[in-house]
Design a protein around this motif. Sequence first.
Motif, PDB file in Angstrom:
ATOM      1  N   LEU A  93       0.948  -1.494  -0.027  1.00 13.91           N
ATOM      2  CA  LEU A  93       0.147  -0.478  -0.261  1.00 13.91           C
ATOM      3  C   LEU A  93       0.798   1.237   0.124  1.00 13.91           C
ATOM      4  N   ASP A  94       1.760   1.264   0.707  1.00 16.78           N
ATOM      5  CA  ASP A  94       2.982   2.571   0.635  1.00 16.78           C
ATOM      6  C   ASP A  94       3.312   2.800  -0.926  1.00 16.78           C
ATOM      7  N   LYS A  95       4.158   1.185  -1.259  1.00 18.14           N
ATOM      8  CA  LYS A  95       4.194   1.794  -2.757  1.00 18.14           C
ATOM      9  C   LYS A  95       3.295   2.656  -3.895  1.00 18.14           C
ATOM     10  N   ILE A  96       2.008   1.636  -3.590  1.00 22.10           N
ATOM     11  CA  ILE A  96       0.806   1.995  -4.728  1.00 22.10           C
ATOM     12  C   ILE A  96       0.561   3.745  -3.746  1.00 22.10           C
ATOM     13  N   TYR A  97       1.071   4.588  -2.677  1.00 28.03           N
ATOM     14  CA  TYR A  97       0.006   5.748  -2.913  1.00 28.03           C
ATOM     15  C   TYR A  97       1.207   6.385  -2.883  1.00 28.03           C
ATOM     16  N   GLN A  98       2.268   6.019  -2.093  1.00 35.17           N
ATOM     17  CA  GLN A  98       3.474   6.645  -2.608  1.00 35.17           C
ATOM     18  C   GLN A  98       4.294   7.376  -4.304  1.00 35.17           C
ATOM     19  N   THR A  99       3.582   6.379  -4.553  1.00 31.86           N
ATOM     20  CA  THR A  99       3.360   7.008  -5.984  1.00 31.86           C
ATOM     21  C   THR A  99       3.123   7.801  -6.466  1.00 31.86           C
ATOM     22  N   ALA A 100       1.613   7.740  -6.148  1.00 31.80           N
ATOM     23  CA  ALA A 100       0.157   7.988  -6.601  1.00 31.80           C
ATOM     24  C   ALA A 100       0.705   9.737  -6.678  1.00 31.80           C
ATOM     25  N   HIS A 101       0.907   9.855  -4.800  1.00 33.06           N
ATOM     26  CA  HIS A 101       1.373  11.616  -4.212  1.00 33.06           C
ATOM     27  C   HIS A 101       2.059  12.225  -5.115  1.00 33.06           C
ATOM     28  N   SER A 102       3.624  11.126  -5.922  1.00 36.73           N
ATOM     29  CA  SER A 102       4.612  11.661  -6.548  1.00 36.73           C
ATOM     30  C   SER A 102       3.833  12.209  -7.970  1.00 36.73           C
ATOM     31  N   LEU A 103       3.354  11.762  -8.373  1.00 39.11           N
ATOM     32  CA  LEU A 103       2.313  11.537  -9.831  1.00 39.11           C
ATOM     33  C   LEU A 103       0.948  12.876  -9.336  1.00 39.11           C
ATOM     34  N   LEU A 104       0.494  13.317  -8.306  1.00 39.05           N
ATOM     35  CA  LEU A 104      -0.361  14.354  -7.797  1.00 39.05           C
ATOM     36  C   LEU A 104      -0.287  15.320  -7.840  1.00 39.05           C
ATOM     37  N   THR A 105       1.197  15.447  -6.769  1.00 37.63           N
ATOM     38  CA  THR A 105       1.852  16.287  -6.285  1.00 37.63           C
ATOM     39  C   THR A 105       2.834  17.163  -7.085  1.00 37.63           C
ATOM     40  N   GLN A 106       3.538  16.129  -7.694  1.00 36.23           N
ATOM     41  CA  GLN A 106       4.825  16.298  -8.704  1.00 36.23           C
ATOM     42  C   GLN A 106       6.295  16.343  -7.327  1.00 36.23           C
ATOM     43  N   ARG A 107       5.579  15.872  -6.254  1.00 37.27           N
ATOM     44  CA  ARG A 107       6.732  16.512  -5.141  1.00 37.27           C
ATOM     45  C   ARG A 107       6.955  15.096  -4.304  1.00 37.27           C
ATOM     46  N   ASN A 108       8.477  15.045  -3.953  1.00 36.48           N
ATOM     47  CA  ASN A 108       8.298  13.687  -3.189  1.00 36.48           C
ATOM     48  C   ASN A 108       7.205  13.403  -2.062  1.00 36.48           C
ATOM     49  N   GLY A 109       6.998  11.588  -1.686  1.00 41.89           N
ATOM     50  CA  GLY A 109       6.331  11.702  -0.627  1.00 41.89           C
ATOM     51  C   GLY A 109       7.138  11.669   0.557  1.00 41.89           C
ATOM     52  N   GLY A 110       6.702  11.131   1.609  1.00 36.94           N
ATOM     53  CA  GLY A 110       7.619  10.879   2.805  1.00 36.94           C
ATOM     54  C   GLY A 110       5.716  10.415   3.761  1.00 36.94           C
ATOM     55  N   TRP A 111       6.158  10.090   4.240  1.00 40.55           N
ATOM     56  CA  TRP A 111       5.950   9.973   5.951  1.00 40.55           C
ATOM     57  C   TRP A 111       5.392  11.157   7.386  1.00 40.55           C
ATOM     58  N   PRO A 112       4.351  11.589   7.382  1.00 37.20           N
ATOM     59  CA  PRO A 112       2.745  10.699   7.607  1.00 37.20           C
ATOM     60  C   PRO A 112       2.691  10.762   6.259  1.00 37.20           C
ATOM     61  N   LEU A 113       2.124   9.963   5.251  1.00 34.04           N
ATOM     62  CA  LEU A 113       1.644  10.486   4.129  1.00 34.04           C
ATOM     63  C   LEU A 113       0.028  10.261   4.081  1.00 34.04           C
ATOM     64  N   THR A 114      -0.429  11.280   4.021  1.00 31.70           N
ATOM     65  CA  THR A 114      -2.142  11.389   4.292  1.00 31.70           C
ATOM     66  C   THR A 114      -2.999  11.451   2.885  1.00 31.70           C
ATOM     67  N   MET A 115      -3.650  11.084   2.598  1.00 31.94           N
ATOM     68  CA  MET A 115      -4.434  10.374   1.168  1.00 31.94           C
ATOM     69  C   MET A 115      -5.808  10.647   1.137  1.00 31.94           C
ATOM     70  N   PHE A 116      -6.540  11.213   0.174  1.00 27.72           N
ATOM     71  CA  PHE A 116      -7.572  11.157   0.092  1.00 27.72           C
ATOM     72  C   PHE A 116      -8.084  10.578  -0.973  1.00 27.72           C
ATOM     73  N   LEU A 117      -8.830   8.819  -0.530  1.00 28.96           N
ATOM     74  CA  LEU A 117      -9.709   8.156  -1.797  1.00 28.96           C
ATOM     75  C   LEU A 117     -10.495   8.188  -1.998  1.00 28.96           C
ATOM     76  N   ASP A 118     -10.740   7.716  -3.649  1.00 29.98           N
ATOM     77  CA  ASP A 118     -12.425   7.466  -4.133  1.00 29.98           C
ATOM     78  C   ASP A 118     -13.064   6.314  -3.206  1.00 29.98           C
ATOM     79  N   PRO A 119     -13.945   6.571  -2.457  1.00 27.34           N
ATOM     80  CA  PRO A 119     -14.157   5.538  -1.723  1.00 27.34           C
ATOM     81  C   PRO A 119     -14.521   4.613  -2.747  1.00 27.34           C
TER      82      PRO A 119
END
Length: 689
Positions: A93-119
Amino acid sequence: MTRDTQYTNHLANETSPYLLQHVNNPVDWYPWGEEALDRARRENKPILLSIGYSACHWCHVMAHESFEDPATAEVMNRLFVNIKVDREERPDLDKIYQTAHSLLTQRNGGWPLTMFLDPENRIPFFGGTYFPPQPRHGLPAFTDLCEQITAFYRDKRSDLEQQNQSLIEFMRNMHRSESPSADAIDSMPLDVARQQLGGQFDKTFGGFGKAPKFPHPTSLERLLRHWSATGGKDTEALDMTLFTLDRMALGGMYDQAGGGFCRYSVDDQWMIPHFEKMLYDNGPLLSLYSEAWAATGNPLYQRIVAETAGWVQREMQAPEGGYYSSLDADSEGEEGKFYVWSQDELHALLEEDEYAVAAARYGFDRKPNFEGHWNPHVYESLESVAQKTGNDTARVQALLSSARNKLFNAREQRIRPGRDDKVLVSWNALMIKGMAQAARVFDEPGYFASSQRALDFIRTTLWSEGRLLATCMDGRAHLSAYLDDYVFLIDAILERLQVHWDSDEMAFALQLADVVLEHFADPEGGFWFTADDHEALIQRPKPLGDDAMPSGNAIAAKVFGRLGHLLGDTRYTDAAQGTLKAAWNHIQQGPYGHTGLLVAVEEYLNPPETLVIRPGNDKIIWQQAVGNNYAPRRMCFIIPDEATGLPGLLAERKPQDKGVAWLCQGTQCLPPINDPAQLGEQLDTTGDN
């Protein structure tokens, strides 16, 4: 972290210490699972996904500021279904949503990672890392952000669906590339990576780039191997490696009193660390410092290995045998409090002559370097300290040893940082390998015994019905294992077998390899991070590049190549070649980001040297003939004459009365060697020296 024990959320039955830190938050946290995902779908509420880990300082900060606050929790509970994930238990899950964060924000991720998902489909539509409770540093207040996210989800559904579709298509296609022919794989990326690492090297303080500085063991291993591959001609590659190892070992990122390395340095000089200690850093660093000692004989590296292994055995190995995951950066709510000193403490603990040498060595006579306190960092050489204090170097060393012991014993009485006691197979495998490599290089049985206890725990507790489980806490093992768990463990076993042959362990390694080929292999080449029967997620990751650890594909390509040459089994060499072909375009685009895979590239182009010895009654003489010099492409297995059940080519290596050795490079073998002295001469003139 404070707890209101009047409230308990859905995390109560979890094994993760990180999740249990949040069990009494007023936030209605769920673990990742069908209960939470189904509720989000039924109520059409976005999912707030928060990913962190127990030793993470900023995770604690956000928890204290927001997740423990009833007013913030009310907003989160009203607007979202809230899911907490331990990134160490669920790296998928971390790999998937860190990748998504980078694509959405064009910035490196990290922790805590805070993501909002379509239910409906769990695709993220907004994300970030740490958010403060009030607007600051260009970041919105967390509750204001939550309200804005909900409004966006409600009012911009068509825009959101279009964004989601684009994101998911990109993520699902990002691992696809045309594979070259096998003869397209060449040594060019090895040379380019060498130049790239040289260009990033910090000539003043060692390491690569600017602060924050991470140890990057795979990059240092690449430089050390490059020096070896040039026959010692590329002395600059060796100098970069050793200078960095020296500066890390003498800096404040290394625990000068108790041994072991912290996660990273917040400054260029390796002086002030982020004080968390992670198992996955210290295992590879044990290996690297052992290799550096084999290459140079520098006593500093032997001391660092001894102290780090001592810390692991003392503080990080469970009575049952497994290695714990990490130590927190914080104690008593303050980062680094366990490790730093005041002048009053130093003067009360140390005699005048001890203080004089310790102050000169560690900077206690300089301005405080950490929030009014002193974190030990080596400023002066032993010779310089001797000159300043009027002692000879032997006296200085004795006084420093005495001072360090007093500081360590006093520190033992302090309130300790929190420890994450879960046992992760992949991280354990890295430490098992580090301990085994140190045991082989330094001929230290205690290190090997430690690795044995950890491996026995994994086999007893985390190997079930022919498959690995990923994690265990308080005797409860669960979660399907990932690619890293399998291939890191194979790598560790191959290292252990070079210290002490065990046919049963070899059979276990081959069982692991067969699971990887059956359940993780991509028919187009390489390996997925998750098995074919794993929970379906929005992406099936296929990691190729290095991060804090080498990628699973890098270690898979190396161990399958080595198994193939050792056993003469083309299934394994084909798997290694297929991985390199699948990764080749990525390797060419960024060689220095794939230094783990470059080990496999090097051994594909210049196959490893395999040495198999049936020693008769003269094991020690044969061991002495082999020596323990730095030979990164050599595998040496001394198999007792009475060993049975040997697989593949090993079954053809029959014992002889006075002992015999077979030396091969790839598929080319010399005639059997019956004289240990002749073997020693052969190793001096050919092969990997």
